[in-house]
Design a protein around this motif. Structure first.
Motif, mmCIF file in Angstrom:
data_model
loop_
_atom_site.group_PDB
_atom_site.id
_atom_site.type_symbol
_atom_site.label_atom_id
_atom_site.label_comp_id
_atom_site.label_asym_id
_atom_site.label_seq_id
_atom_site.Cartn_x
_atom_site.Cartn_y
_atom_site.Cartn_z
ATOM 1 N N PRO A 58 15.405 15.628 -4.858
ATOM 2 C CA PRO A 58 14.952 14.439 -5.585
ATOM 3 C C PRO A 58 15.322 13.176 -4.820
ATOM 4 C CG PRO A 58 16.033 15.972 -7.069
ATOM 5 C CD PRO A 58 16.275 16.489 -5.678
ATOM 6 N N PRO A 59 14.409 12.228 -4.687
ATOM 7 C CA PRO A 59 14.691 11.017 -3.905
ATOM 8 C C PRO A 59 15.662 10.084 -4.626
ATOM 9 C CG PRO A 59 12.559 10.829 -4.973
ATOM 10 C CD PRO A 59 13.031 12.236 -5.229
ATOM 11 N N PRO A 60 16.398 9.271 -3.871
ATOM 12 C CA PRO A 60 17.366 8.344 -4.469
ATOM 13 C C PRO A 60 16.728 7.019 -4.891
ATOM 14 C CG PRO A 60 17.536 8.239 -2.102
ATOM 15 C CD PRO A 60 16.484 9.276 -2.407
ATOM 16 N N PHE A 61 15.439 7.010 -5.155
ATOM 17 C CA PHE A 61 14.746 5.794 -5.600
ATOM 18 C C PHE A 61 13.705 6.187 -6.643
ATOM 19 C CE2 PHE A 61 12.966 7.368 -1.587
ATOM 20 C CZ PHE A 61 11.674 7.695 -1.970
ATOM 21 N N THR A 62 13.214 5.213 -7.358
ATOM 22 C CA THR A 62 12.218 5.468 -8.399
ATOM 23 C C THR A 62 10.860 4.952 -7.959
ATOM 24 O OG1 THR A 62 12.492 3.349 -9.529
ATOM 25 C CG2 THR A 62 14.037 5.112 -10.125
ATOM 26 N N ILE A 63 9.848 5.381 -8.670
ATOM 27 C CA ILE A 63 8.510 4.904 -8.368
ATOM 28 C C ILE A 63 8.395 3.413 -8.682
ATOM 29 C CG2 ILE A 63 7.445 5.395 -10.613
ATOM 30 C CD1 ILE A 63 5.050 6.540 -8.956
ATOM 31 N N GLY A 64 9.210 2.946 -9.630
ATOM 32 C CA GLY A 64 9.226 1.519 -9.943
ATOM 33 C C GLY A 64 9.746 0.683 -8.803
ATOM 34 N N GLU A 65 10.706 1.217 -8.060
ATOM 35 C CA GLU A 65 11.253 0.501 -6.900
ATOM 36 C C GLU A 65 10.216 0.410 -5.784
ATOM 37 O OE1 GLU A 65 15.988 1.269 -6.749
ATOM 38 O OE2 GLU A 65 14.760 3.080 -6.817
ATOM 39 N N ILE A 66 9.421 1.461 -5.611
ATOM 40 C CA ILE A 66 8.359 1.410 -4.603
ATOM 41 C C ILE A 66 7.327 0.365 -4.999
ATOM 42 C CG2 ILE A 66 6.623 2.725 -3.333
ATOM 43 C CD1 ILE A 66 8.122 5.271 -4.168
ATOM 44 N N ARG A 67 6.946 0.390 -6.273
ATOM 45 C CA ARG A 67 5.969 -0.583 -6.773
ATOM 46 C C ARG A 67 6.458 -2.013 -6.565
ATOM 47 N NH1 ARG A 67 1.991 -1.575 -10.475
ATOM 48 N NH2 ARG A 67 1.652 0.608 -10.993
ATOM 49 N N ALA A 68 7.727 -2.253 -6.856
ATOM 50 C CA ALA A 68 8.271 -3.602 -6.748
ATOM 51 C C ALA A 68 8.269 -4.111 -5.305
ATOM 52 C CB ALA A 68 9.692 -3.632 -7.308
ATOM 53 N N ALA A 69 8.321 -3.196 -4.327
ATOM 54 C CA ALA A 69 8.352 -3.602 -2.921
ATOM 55 C C ALA A 69 6.981 -4.007 -2.402
ATOM 56 C CB ALA A 69 8.902 -2.456 -2.068
ATOM 57 N N ILE A 70 5.929 -3.615 -3.103
ATOM 58 C CA ILE A 70 4.562 -3.894 -2.646
ATOM 59 C C ILE A 70 4.124 -5.268 -3.131
ATOM 60 C CG2 ILE A 70 2.149 -3.145 -2.813
ATOM 61 C CD1 ILE A 70 3.198 -0.277 -3.171
ATOM 62 N N PRO A 71 3.650 -6.151 -2.242
ATOM 63 C CA PRO A 71 3.225 -7.496 -2.644
ATOM 64 C C PRO A 71 2.185 -7.462 -3.768
ATOM 65 C CG PRO A 71 3.295 -7.318 -0.257
ATOM 66 C CD PRO A 71 3.504 -5.930 -0.781
ATOM 67 N N LYS A 72 2.261 -8.435 -4.650
ATOM 68 C CA LYS A 72 1.385 -8.449 -5.829
ATOM 69 C C LYS A 72 -0.089 -8.530 -5.462
ATOM 70 C CE LYS A 72 4.785 -10.391 -9.031
ATOM 71 N NZ LYS A 72 5.114 -11.523 -9.945
ATOM 72 N N HIS A 73 -0.416 -9.231 -4.368
ATOM 73 C CA HIS A 73 -1.830 -9.380 -4.039
ATOM 74 C C HIS A 73 -2.458 -8.063 -3.585
ATOM 75 C CE1 HIS A 73 0.033 -9.966 -0.009
ATOM 76 N NE2 HIS A 73 -1.044 -9.296 0.403
ATOM 77 N N CYS A 74 -1.616 -7.071 -3.237
ATOM 78 C CA CYS A 74 -2.160 -5.778 -2.815
ATOM 79 C C CYS A 74 -2.825 -5.032 -3.978
ATOM 80 C CB CYS A 74 -1.053 -4.911 -2.219
ATOM 81 S SG CYS A 74 -0.484 -5.454 -0.588
ATOM 82 N N ALA A 133 5.112 -2.305 3.428
ATOM 83 C CA ALA A 133 6.080 -2.861 2.481
ATOM 84 C C ALA A 133 6.904 -1.772 1.804
ATOM 85 C CB ALA A 133 5.345 -3.692 1.427
ATOM 86 N N ALA A 134 6.303 -0.592 1.626
ATOM 87 C CA ALA A 134 6.984 0.494 0.912
ATOM 88 C C ALA A 134 7.914 1.304 1.802
ATOM 89 C CB ALA A 134 5.948 1.421 0.281
ATOM 90 N N LYS A 135 7.712 1.255 3.108
ATOM 91 C CA LYS A 135 8.482 2.093 4.023
ATOM 92 C C LYS A 135 10.004 1.944 3.874
ATOM 93 C CE LYS A 135 5.223 2.638 7.879
ATOM 94 N NZ LYS A 135 5.018 2.309 9.315
ATOM 95 N N PRO A 136 10.543 0.721 3.773
ATOM 96 C CA PRO A 136 12.001 0.610 3.645
ATOM 97 C C PRO A 136 12.548 1.326 2.421
ATOM 98 C CG PRO A 136 11.037 -1.505 4.244
ATOM 99 C CD PRO A 136 9.898 -0.606 3.893
ATOM 100 N N VAL A 137 11.773 1.394 1.357
ATOM 101 C CA VAL A 137 12.218 2.095 0.153
ATOM 102 C C VAL A 137 12.099 3.603 0.351
ATOM 103 C CG1 VAL A 137 11.850 2.423 -2.325
ATOM 104 C CG2 VAL A 137 11.509 0.169 -1.300
ATOM 105 N N LEU A 138 10.994 4.041 0.953
ATOM 106 C CA LEU A 138 10.741 5.469 1.125
ATOM 107 C C LEU A 138 11.708 6.124 2.106
ATOM 108 C CD1 LEU A 138 6.834 5.360 1.323
ATOM 109 C CD2 LEU A 138 8.229 6.066 -0.636
ATOM 110 N N GLY A 139 12.137 5.381 3.117
ATOM 111 C CA GLY A 139 13.075 5.930 4.084
ATOM 112 C C GLY A 139 12.546 7.184 4.756
ATOM 113 N N LYS A 140 13.368 8.247 4.784
ATOM 114 C CA LYS A 140 12.971 9.481 5.462
ATOM 115 C C LYS A 140 11.889 10.238 4.700
ATOM 116 C CE LYS A 140 17.258 10.294 8.016
ATOM 117 N NZ LYS A 140 18.361 11.247 8.274
ATOM 118 N N TYR A 141 11.628 9.854 3.474
ATOM 119 C CA TYR A 141 10.555 10.514 2.727
ATOM 120 C C TYR A 141 9.180 10.060 3.219
ATOM 121 C CZ TYR A 141 13.905 12.456 -0.571
ATOM 122 O OH TYR A 141 14.932 13.175 -1.133
ATOM 123 N N TYR A 142 9.160 9.031 4.037
ATOM 124 C CA TYR A 142 7.914 8.647 4.695
ATOM 125 C C TYR A 142 7.943 9.192 6.119
ATOM 126 C CZ TYR A 142 4.076 6.076 6.711
ATOM 127 O OH TYR A 142 2.891 5.770 7.355
#
Length: 434
Positions: A80-96, A373-382
């Protein structure tokens, strides 16, 4: 002075220990609960959450870990990853997340101009030095049309549902894809990605189902080039172990209230077949086969290649899930990004697939930025895709290698990895060497 400092440090250590014991776990749980899921965007995504940390591994559990996972070293992609899907969403710019209808339509116009321009040029020259180039280019453009229709199916084309449906029908019907039938089964794929039984697109066969296949079916499913032309068969009969058709409104693929949609798409598909028959009568079957038939086959090969490699063929074996181990986030993290060289722009960056699977409502023209934008959150899972030359020939090696080794998964277990049928694998290697 030293005595006072010592007393102060002792009191501080006592206070910290008290906080760690009584408050920190609750704060972590509260924080995880407030951030998990996708608030209000889509019901099927918002109901999914994952634990913030992997459970501790006991000695008994360690002995039960598969050899594949032991070989992975410190990083386990099945944990299980040490982050949530909400954290990934928050990292993505709103205009995306913003859908620009005019921009989406401009891609449709661009692709249609290319399609009709290529057909006119091929018909004008009508030369065997030109036809192979035309087939490769036009088949790729058919695939580009499919991707735009795919955006319509996800609702990422525009906020207007009727416009999405009209454009989706026009694009998909023109390349013999039943729009609603595909849209609904593809929705099932996204809702269950990475699940052994519930996934819908190129999901693994269980050992029991695999061994029930006859030798011819088994070889065709895992021997190039046959899997590259599986899509039309899948539309009519789905995958081994599953029943139903994308054209049948009574199929268990669909809900009762979706029957009208399926009938409408099937009628459109039938009308397109009728149009092709009429054009064949008017201009000759050979002409229509050269202008439409061969590009259609190239399109099907693109579709099967891309959809397969987005979930298979990574150099490190990736997990598939069942039961309580599956979650929307963990399933989505087993998706793989691919680089297609010059084709990236032509087929609308569909290779940026991880973020697309987690958030299919993001328009294709924002996927690259959203992924960065999401890569720093995903880490090795990306998993960074291997960079391609102008034409992605390297992906054929990934496809062949995966089909040689990724045959079935165990009938039991909630976190499983592909296993190899040694007999089929050795037969494939022998054929390749010859």
């Amino acid at each position: 002075m030293w005595k006072r400092m010592n007393e102060a440090m002792t009191r501080m250590a006592t206070a910290v220990a008290y906080l760690l014991k009584n408050y920190i776990p609750k704060a972590l749980v509260d924080d995880f609960t407030s951030r998990s899921g996708v608030s209000g965007r889509r019901d099927w995504a918002s109901k999914v959450s994952t634990p913030p940390h992997a459970a501790p591994v006991t000695k008994e559990k360690e002995e039960a870990i598969s050899p594949e996972r032991k070989e992975m070293g410190k990083f386990d992609p099945g944990a299980p990853p040490p982050f949530t899907i909400g954290e990934i969403r928050a990292a993505i710019p709103k205009h995306c997340w913003v859908k620009n209808t005019w921009r989406s339509m401009s891609y449709v116009v661009r692709d249609l101009i290319a399609v009709f321009g290529l057909a006119a040029a091929a018909a004008y020259f009508n030369n065997w030095a030109v036809w192979p180039l035309y087939w490769a280019a036009q088949g790729t453009m058919f695939w580009a049309l499919f991707v735009l229709g795919h955006d319509c199916g996800h609702g990422s084309f525009s906020n207007n549902r009727k416009l999405n449906s009209v454009v989706g029908h026009l694009l998909h019907t023109s390349i013999l894809v039943p729009y609603h039938g595909w849209r609904i089964s593809h929705r099932t794929h996204h809702q269950n990605h990475g699940h052994v039984e519930n996934d819908e697109s190129w999901h693994p066969l269980s050992e029991k189902i695999y061994k029930s296949l006859d030798d011819v079916t088994r070889k065709m499913r895992f021997t190039v080039p046959f899997p590259l032309f599986a899509y039309p068969v899948y539309l009519w009969s789905r995958s081994p172990g599953k029943k139903g058709s994308h054209f049948d409104p009574n199929s268990d693929l669909f809900l009762p209230n979706e029957k009208k949609d399926i009938i409408a798409s099937t009628l459109c598909w039938t009308a397109m077949v009728g149009l092709l028959v009429g054009l064949s009568c008017a201009f000759g079957p050979a002409t229509i086969f050269k202008l439409y038939g061969v590009p259609y086959l190239i399109f099907v090969a693109w579709l099967d290649l891309v959809t397969y490699l987005h979930h298979h063929g990574h150099e490190q074996k990736l997990p598939w899930y069942r039961g309580k181990e599956w979650s929307y986030l963990r399933g989505g993290l087993t998706t793989i990004d691919r680089d297609y060289g010059w084709i990236n722009n032509i087929h609308h960056d569909i290779g940026t697939h991880v973020v697309h699977h987690l958030f299919p409502q993001i328009p294709h023209y924002h996927l690259v930025e959203a992924t960065e934008a999401a890569k720093p959150v995903l880490g090795k899972y990306y998993r960074e895709p291997k960079r391609s030359g102008p034409i992605p020939f390297h992906l054929l090696e990934n496809l062949i290698d995966s089909l040689r080794h990724d045959h079935y998964v165990s009938d039991t277990g909630d976190v499983v990895y592909y296993q190899t049928d040694s007999q089929l694998s050795s037969s494939a290697s022998k054929n390749k060497s010859q």
